[in-house]
Each structure stands twice: as structure tokens, then as C-alpha cells.
Design a protein around this motif. Sequence first.
Motif, mmCIF file in Angstrom:
data_model
loop_
_atom_site.group_PDB
_atom_site.id
_atom_site.type_symbol
_atom_site.label_atom_id
_atom_site.label_comp_id
_atom_site.label_asym_id
_atom_site.label_seq_id
_atom_site.Cartn_x
_atom_site.Cartn_y
_atom_site.Cartn_z
ATOM 1 N N LEU A 12 0.809 -1.195 -0.151
ATOM 2 C CA LEU A 12 0.017 -0.040 -0.078
ATOM 3 C C LEU A 12 0.835 1.297 0.011
ATOM 4 O O LEU A 12 2.068 1.302 0.578
ATOM 5 C CB LEU A 12 -0.901 0.103 1.300
ATOM 6 C CG LEU A 12 -1.801 1.152 1.510
ATOM 7 C CD1 LEU A 12 -2.950 0.962 0.502
ATOM 8 C CD2 LEU A 12 -2.450 1.070 3.292
ATOM 9 N N ILE A 13 0.327 2.287 -0.788
ATOM 10 C CA ILE A 13 1.095 3.415 -0.609
ATOM 11 C C ILE A 13 0.278 4.555 0.556
ATOM 12 O O ILE A 13 -1.138 4.620 -0.121
ATOM 13 C CB ILE A 13 1.248 4.376 -2.079
ATOM 14 C CG1 ILE A 13 2.269 3.246 -3.027
ATOM 15 C CG2 ILE A 13 1.938 5.639 -1.805
ATOM 16 C CD1 ILE A 13 3.718 3.146 -2.379
ATOM 17 N N LEU A 14 0.557 5.300 1.196
ATOM 18 C CA LEU A 14 -0.002 5.981 2.241
ATOM 19 C C LEU A 14 0.171 7.717 1.482
ATOM 20 O O LEU A 14 1.603 7.886 1.815
ATOM 21 C CB LEU A 14 0.432 6.100 3.614
ATOM 22 C CG LEU A 14 -0.235 6.840 4.416
ATOM 23 C CD1 LEU A 14 -1.748 7.026 4.656
ATOM 24 C CD2 LEU A 14 0.439 7.045 6.066
ATOM 25 N N ALA A 15 -0.777 8.308 0.966
ATOM 26 C CA ALA A 15 -0.540 9.584 0.538
ATOM 27 C C ALA A 15 -0.691 10.686 1.559
ATOM 28 O O ALA A 15 -1.497 11.462 1.473
ATOM 29 C CB ALA A 15 -1.651 9.712 -0.624
ATOM 30 N N SER A 16 0.022 10.335 2.404
ATOM 31 C CA SER A 16 -0.022 11.498 3.631
ATOM 32 C C SER A 16 1.442 11.706 4.312
ATOM 33 O O SER A 16 2.055 10.722 4.472
ATOM 34 C CB SER A 16 -0.877 10.985 4.657
ATOM 35 O OG SER A 16 -1.133 11.669 5.775
ATOM 36 N N ARG A 20 1.020 10.801 12.464
ATOM 37 C CA ARG A 20 -0.131 10.029 13.100
ATOM 38 C C ARG A 20 -0.626 8.960 12.337
ATOM 39 O O ARG A 20 -0.975 7.767 12.840
ATOM 40 C CB ARG A 20 -1.291 10.896 13.656
ATOM 41 C CG ARG A 20 -1.069 11.863 14.936
ATOM 42 C CD ARG A 20 0.123 13.102 14.711
ATOM 43 N NE ARG A 20 -0.792 13.899 13.624
ATOM 44 C CZ ARG A 20 0.003 14.975 13.366
ATOM 45 N NH1 ARG A 20 1.476 15.067 13.465
ATOM 46 N NH2 ARG A 20 -0.475 15.615 12.208
ATOM 47 N N ARG A 21 -0.743 9.205 11.032
ATOM 48 C CA ARG A 21 -1.558 8.331 10.141
ATOM 49 C C ARG A 21 -0.464 7.141 10.043
ATOM 50 O O ARG A 21 -0.988 5.928 9.969
ATOM 51 C CB ARG A 21 -1.688 8.998 8.992
ATOM 52 C CG ARG A 21 -3.063 9.729 9.016
ATOM 53 C CD ARG A 21 -3.628 10.097 7.797
ATOM 54 N NE ARG A 21 -4.769 10.953 8.084
ATOM 55 C CZ ARG A 21 -4.821 12.600 7.710
ATOM 56 N NH1 ARG A 21 -3.783 13.113 7.150
ATOM 57 N NH2 ARG A 21 -5.714 13.241 8.110
ATOM 58 N N LYS A 60 -6.191 13.309 -3.073
ATOM 59 C CA LYS A 60 -4.817 12.848 -2.660
ATOM 60 C C LYS A 60 -4.588 11.595 -2.892
ATOM 61 O O LYS A 60 -3.580 11.391 -3.625
ATOM 62 C CB LYS A 60 -4.764 12.953 -0.908
ATOM 63 C CG LYS A 60 -4.850 14.443 -0.419
ATOM 64 C CD LYS A 60 -4.746 14.105 1.026
ATOM 65 C CE LYS A 60 -4.998 15.819 1.642
ATOM 66 N NZ LYS A 60 -4.981 15.777 3.211
ATOM 67 N N ALA A 61 -5.402 10.560 -2.937
ATOM 68 C CA ALA A 61 -5.264 9.184 -3.272
ATOM 69 C C ALA A 61 -5.089 9.045 -4.777
ATOM 70 O O ALA A 61 -4.109 8.508 -5.350
ATOM 71 C CB ALA A 61 -6.294 8.171 -2.684
ATOM 72 N N GLN A 62 -5.680 10.099 -5.401
ATOM 73 C CA GLN A 62 -5.956 9.819 -6.995
ATOM 74 C C GLN A 62 -4.779 10.551 -7.411
ATOM 75 O O GLN A 62 -4.018 10.135 -8.458
ATOM 76 C CB GLN A 62 -7.258 10.443 -7.411
ATOM 77 C CG GLN A 62 -8.543 9.767 -7.207
ATOM 78 C CD GLN A 62 -9.384 10.512 -7.650
ATOM 79 O OE1 GLN A 62 -9.893 11.815 -7.579
ATOM 80 N NE2 GLN A 62 -10.549 10.107 -8.163
ATOM 81 N N ALA A 77 -6.076 10.443 3.083
ATOM 82 C CA ALA A 77 -7.002 10.674 4.159
ATOM 83 C C ALA A 77 -7.039 12.182 4.540
ATOM 84 O O ALA A 77 -6.107 12.889 4.137
ATOM 85 C CB ALA A 77 -6.750 10.122 5.500
ATOM 86 N N ASP A 78 -8.051 12.759 4.969
ATOM 87 C CA ASP A 78 -8.250 14.003 5.649
ATOM 88 C C ASP A 78 -8.899 14.407 6.653
ATOM 89 O O ASP A 78 -10.025 13.530 6.844
ATOM 90 C CB ASP A 78 -8.677 14.868 4.395
ATOM 91 C CG ASP A 78 -8.285 16.488 4.525
ATOM 92 O OD1 ASP A 78 -7.131 16.826 4.552
ATOM 93 O OD2 ASP A 78 -9.398 17.205 4.949
ATOM 94 N N THR A 79 -8.621 15.226 7.331
ATOM 95 C CA THR A 79 -9.406 15.152 8.857
ATOM 96 C C THR A 79 -9.570 16.897 9.012
ATOM 97 O O THR A 79 -8.940 17.931 8.679
ATOM 98 C CB THR A 79 -8.533 14.866 10.095
ATOM 99 O OG1 THR A 79 -8.467 13.556 10.041
ATOM 100 C CG2 THR A 79 -9.310 15.354 11.328
#
Length: 202
Positions: A12-16, A20-21, A60-62, A77-79
Motif C-alpha cells: 500500500l502507498i499512504l498519500a500522507s 499520526r497516520r 490525494k489518493a488519486q 485521508a483528510d481530517t
Amino acid sequence: MAESTCSTRTDLILASASPRRRELLTQIGVKFAVAPVDLDETPLANETAHDYVARLALAKAQACYAALEHKQPVLGADTTVHFQGQILGKPDSEEDTVTTLMQLSRQTHQVLTAVALVDGEQSHTCVVTTEVEFEPLTPEMCRAYWLTGEPYDKAGSYAIQGLGAVFVRQIRGSYSAVVGLPLAETAVLLRKADIQIWQQTA
């Protein structure tokens, strides 16, 4: 986005860039690489908080997926913090922090976190809302908190997992979502892409 990171082979790639994530994904044993993206996070005119976080998480994911040399599932992700019709973003200054926190004093606000998974032509997005009730605050407390440096890059000007925890009387909903990634809902999205949890455990 770091091109070398996007070329890494992993589950998996985390786009952040959020630490914390990263910590939360590591907590549930997911194998992942990090490739943050830089997007304009300005809310659109008349955009609801729900639509705002969902749009940014998916964007972000795209964006990260489009830049991948070797195509792999991407998690974005976004908060944001929502209070009385306002989207409360990251503070620009001490005064902004004090104003925001004093608004939340003795009140209940909503923290919305969206998670989006992009895998080829498939995409899945969910939004989790958690209610957070604050203790009574004073301007002096808020200024002292600003001086710790913690509020600077936090939506709503506080971090529930850090020094700002003392402001929180109670929460109703997902604690991990307030931190930045709702783990139960994220695990459901990962299963849709056949990504295993509990693969990297102590």
C-alpha cells in the motif's frame, strides 16, 4: 511527492505525510510506503465539512496513484473540525489558535475524517464523524498551549493524542478518527483491495 517513494514495491502507498497516520497504520500491521501529495486544501464555496474531507481524501489518493511508476493501491485521508457551520482548519497564528480554542471551550464539536482507497479504476471513500466535548478553557491556557508548538499543523488547533488531550472532556465515536485515521473503517477499505492487516506485528 517523493518519486523514489512512489516507485517502492509494497502492499500500500499512504498519500500522507502525517506521522499520526503512519503510526496508526503500523499499529494494525499494514505494510506500506509513504508518498505525500501537496494539494490546495481551501474549501469550495458552500462546501459542507463532509464533502470537503471526502473530496480531499480522494484527491490525494488519486494524485498519488497517477504518479506511481508501479501501480499499487493508495490510501488518502483528510481530517477537519466542524463547529456551528464552520470548517476549522489549521491555525495561522497564536491569535487564530486562541480564537479557535475559545470557540470550542465548554462546547461539543465534530471531527470528520475521510479515508479514500484508490486501486486501478476502483475507488472507495468513507467519512467518520466523532463528537468531541471540551472542558472550560481560558485564553491563558490557549496561549500557553500555542507556545508548546503543538497546535501549529493541527485542524481545530489541537491534538487529542498529545498535550491537547487535557482539553477533552469526552468523545462520542472513533478516537483513532480524531487522531487522523479511523482504523475499523480503514480495515474494511483495505480488505476491498485484498490488503492484509496484522502482517507486521511486534
